[in-house]
Design an enzyme around this catalytic site. Structure first.
Site, PDB file in Angstrom:
ATOM      1  N   ARG A   1       0.791  -1.153   0.087  1.00  0.00           N
ATOM      2  CA  ARG A   1       0.027   0.109  -0.033  1.00  0.00           C
ATOM      3  C   ARG A   1       0.839   1.030   0.001  1.00  0.00           C
ATOM      4  O   ARG A   1       1.765   1.469   0.852  1.00  0.00           O
ATOM      5  CB  ARG A   1      -0.814  -0.070   1.180  1.00  0.00           C
ATOM      6  CG  ARG A   1      -1.904  -1.088   1.212  1.00  0.00           C
ATOM      7  CD  ARG A   1      -2.729  -1.306   2.095  1.00  0.00           C
ATOM      8  NE  ARG A   1      -3.667  -2.356   2.114  1.00  0.00           N
ATOM      9  CZ  ARG A   1      -4.681  -2.821   3.000  1.00  0.00           C
ATOM     10  NH1 ARG A   1      -5.301  -1.925   3.849  1.00  0.00           N
ATOM     11  NH2 ARG A   1      -5.388  -3.894   2.773  1.00  0.00           N
TER      12      ARG A   1
ATOM     13  N   ARG B   1       1.213   1.913  10.496  1.00  0.00           N
ATOM     14  CA  ARG B   1       1.147   2.280   9.023  1.00  0.00           C
ATOM     15  C   ARG B   1       2.565   2.027   8.205  1.00  0.00           C
ATOM     16  O   ARG B   1       3.013   2.798   8.236  1.00  0.00           O
ATOM     17  CB  ARG B   1       0.492   3.384   8.889  1.00  0.00           C
ATOM     18  CG  ARG B   1      -0.219   3.774   7.312  1.00  0.00           C
ATOM     19  CD  ARG B   1      -0.732   5.185   7.513  1.00  0.00           C
ATOM     20  NE  ARG B   1      -1.774   5.452   8.357  1.00  0.00           N
ATOM     21  CZ  ARG B   1      -3.112   5.179   8.098  1.00  0.00           C
ATOM     22  NH1 ARG B   1      -3.435   4.401   7.122  1.00  0.00           N
ATOM     23  NH2 ARG B   1      -4.072   5.230   9.093  1.00  0.00           N
TER      24      ARG B   1
ATOM     25  N   GLU C   1      -7.961  -0.055  13.851  1.00  0.00           N
ATOM     26  CA  GLU C   1      -8.369  -0.897  13.243  1.00  0.00           C
ATOM     27  C   GLU C   1      -7.406  -2.251  12.829  1.00  0.00           C
ATOM     28  O   GLU C   1      -6.301  -1.882  12.526  1.00  0.00           O
ATOM     29  CB  GLU C   1      -8.604  -0.412  11.618  1.00  0.00           C
ATOM     30  CG  GLU C   1      -9.249  -1.226  10.669  1.00  0.00           C
ATOM     31  CD  GLU C   1      -9.641  -0.532   9.456  1.00  0.00           C
ATOM     32  OE1 GLU C   1      -9.671   0.737   9.517  1.00  0.00           O
ATOM     33  OE2 GLU C   1      -9.542  -1.058   8.239  1.00  0.00           O
TER      34      GLU C   1
ATOM     35  N   SER D   1     -11.261  -5.774   8.600  1.00  0.00           N
ATOM     36  CA  SER D   1     -12.470  -5.041   7.945  1.00  0.00           C
ATOM     37  C   SER D   1     -13.114  -5.962   7.303  1.00  0.00           C
ATOM     38  O   SER D   1     -12.541  -6.720   6.184  1.00  0.00           O
ATOM     39  CB  SER D   1     -11.793  -3.950   6.919  1.00  0.00           C
ATOM     40  OG  SER D   1     -12.667  -3.194   6.447  1.00  0.00           O
TER      41      SER D   1
ATOM     42  N   ARG E   1       0.707  -5.461  12.014  1.00  0.00           N
ATOM     43  CA  ARG E   1       0.118  -4.577  12.820  1.00  0.00           C
ATOM     44  C   ARG E   1      -0.465  -5.187  14.032  1.00  0.00           C
ATOM     45  O   ARG E   1      -0.420  -4.727  15.145  1.00  0.00           O
ATOM     46  CB  ARG E   1      -1.250  -3.810  11.902  1.00  0.00           C
ATOM     47  CG  ARG E   1      -1.852  -2.888  12.838  1.00  0.00           C
ATOM     48  CD  ARG E   1      -3.119  -2.461  12.239  1.00  0.00           C
ATOM     49  NE  ARG E   1      -2.704  -1.331  11.297  1.00  0.00           N
ATOM     50  CZ  ARG E   1      -3.367  -0.547  10.536  1.00  0.00           C
ATOM     51  NH1 ARG E   1      -4.777  -0.606  10.585  1.00  0.00           N
ATOM     52  NH2 ARG E   1      -3.034   0.316   9.689  1.00  0.00           N
TER      53      ARG E   1
END
Length: 436
Positions: free
Chosen positions: A273, A288, A362, A365, A403
């Site tokens: 990403r 991130r 988060e 998802s 994460r």
RNA sequence: GGAGAGGUGGCCGAGCGGCUUAAGGCAACGGUUUGCUAAACCGUCGUACUGGUAAUAACCGGUACCGGGGGUUCGAAUCCCCCCCUCUCCGCCA
């Protein structure tokens, strides 16, 4: 993609969906272009018909009349060519516009402007704040660097900002979490609603992480999410941001027998990403980052909203089971219209407690698309009644690492600076109970 | 990367300028025959868009699609050009 007929027949519904999702779309333009497209097609079909009929006459005519008849028919060509050229342009415009149209959210979804409108559904486990540890709290960066679990500076040296290297017990913990998630997923069986005897299982698979653009369009990441995707332009391929893309695209351009549904798939991939819109945000540590590994669950099922909803619950529960086994406190959020994205009908995020962020953040998802992706992918099934329909698709994270290592490391830290390994992971860590 | 061969409907496989949506076979579905199964026989048997009677049902008609794109022609699955993919051989390589 949504059905053009929905726009023709109920444009207000689409306008409202766009408003609620904070999207700008030109519904009137779609309607106008679609009308023109159909007019062109009608005329084109009519002229082609004339051409066919005329052509047959040429074939059967006596030699001396052929030339005259041919010449007469030749006049059709110019009009046909002009029409065809216009059609190409109009269809391209219509297609581009249609790619921007929002899926209609479920009426039950809370309307909200952004993440602030999300609604907590449930909370499991007890969060521990940094001042509740009874000793000096260290965040995952401090712990990880001290214990040699990862190297951030050298990650940057190798690949630029937001890159990292997991090493030693950190690398093993990463693999342990993923392998534990695999085993959790593969040990479960499922049944469709009303088919209590079934024992359906998720099929494990590996998938390409470099895919063609059409698959990015098909899953809804293009055109709107293009900025967040790494492109291998020389080969017209894209690095995927999630295994959802190749797994959901797996049966693109196919018509599956209804009996083959649902397809339950689980795949691990590295995810890439660009984090284009996130400059300066979440810059510390492993939160991130530009690449990570994720185990993703994907469901392709019949075009039945009730069944779709059922699988949505299933995949959320799967993620919760993994978190619970890892003894991590989390909450489930219903994502509101303004935060849910173009293609989704309904969406739940799972947020895991991260003491360093003093917040649930988060980690999962879970999205339900109805036929939005299936239309773009041309992913259909033939019903037992013989009719072809677009499938419904859903997906959710099983686990994404590193994460998830943030709460795992932070919550399991000990007074002496070591990190306890949760019981569920010890078999995957050669029995190691404590790092450091 | 080089050389050759090839890409036709769910599958196999004809077609090589008009009468081909595409022969034939297999599979599938419906039916007849049948104590049951099988066999045999008859029928159905692509997708999408679109027009008409009409309810987004059914029926009748039209158009597009024979790997993708472009061209030649009154007319292309069939001829020409470009691209993609598959297979075989050679080279390289984890």
């Amino acid at each position: 993609m949504i059905d053009i007929r929905l726009i023709r027949e109920n444009p207000e519904l689409v306008r409202k969906a766009a408003r609620d999702k904070n999207m700008k779309v030109d519904v009137d333009r779609v309607i106008a272009v679609d009308a023109r497209r159909r007019a062109i097609e009608t005329e084109y079909n009519e002229l082609r018909h004339q051409q066919h009929v005329g052509g047959e006459r040429v074939a059967k005519a006596p030699k001396e009349e052929k030339a005259a008849l041919s010449q007469e028919l030749g006049k059709l060509k110019a009009r046909l060519k002009a029409l065809d050229e216009e059609r190409v342009g109009v269809e391209a415009e219509l297609h581009e516009l249609m790619l921007l149209m929002p899926q209609i959210p479920d009426p039950a979804v809370p309307v909200g402007p952004d993440a602030s409108g999300n609604v907590e559904v449930r909370r499991v486990g007890t969060p521990r704040r940094r001042d509740e540890f009874g000793f000096e709290f260290r965040d995952h960066v401090d712990l990880g660097l001290k214990l040699g679990l990862f190297d951030l500076d050298r990650g940057v040296k190798l690949a630029g900002a937001r890159n990292y290297v997991l090493r030693g017990a950190g690398a093993m913990l990463h693999e342990a979490v993923l392998r534990f998630a695999w085993d959790t997923m593969l040990s479960k069986t499922f049944a469709r609603p009303g088919h209590a005897g079934e024992a359906l299982r998720f099929e494990p698979m590996t998938v390409p992480v470099l895919v063609l653009e059409k698959i990015m369009y098909g899953t809804g990441y293009f055109p709107l999410g293009r900025d967040d995707v790494y492109l291998a332009e020389r080969d017209q391929q894209c690095l995927v941001g999630t295994a959802e893309v190749p797994v959901t695209g797996f049966h693109a351009d196919e018509i599956l027998p209804e009996a083959d549904l649902p397809k339950l798939s689980v795949a691990r991939s590295t995810c890439f990403r660009r984090e284009a819109g996130a400059a300066g945000k979440d810059t510390r540590g492993l939160y991130r980052i530009h690449y990570f590994d994720k185990l993703e669950q994907v469901v392709v099922c019949r075009a039945d909203p009730a069944e779709s909803a059922y699988w949505h619950d299933v995949i959320v529960r799967n993620a919760e089971d993994v978190l619970a086994a890892l003894e991590l406190p989390y909450r489930v959020l219903e994502v509101c219209t303004g935060d849910m994205g173009q293609g989704k009908v309904r969406m739940y995020d799972v947020e895991t407690w991260m003491p360093s962020r003093d917040a649930y953040s988060e980690t999962h998802s879970a999205s339900r698309f109805h036929d939005f992706q299936a239309r773009r992918l041309n992913l259909r099934y033939r019903g037992d009644d013989g009719k072809t329909q677009f499938c419904h698709t859903l997906n959710n994270t099983v686990i994404a690492s590193p994460r998830i290592l943030i709460p795992l490391i932070e919550l399991n830290q000990q007074a002496d600076g070591s990190v306890a390994v949760p019981a569920a992971l010890r078999p995957y860590m050669n029995g190691v109970e404590r790092i450091g």
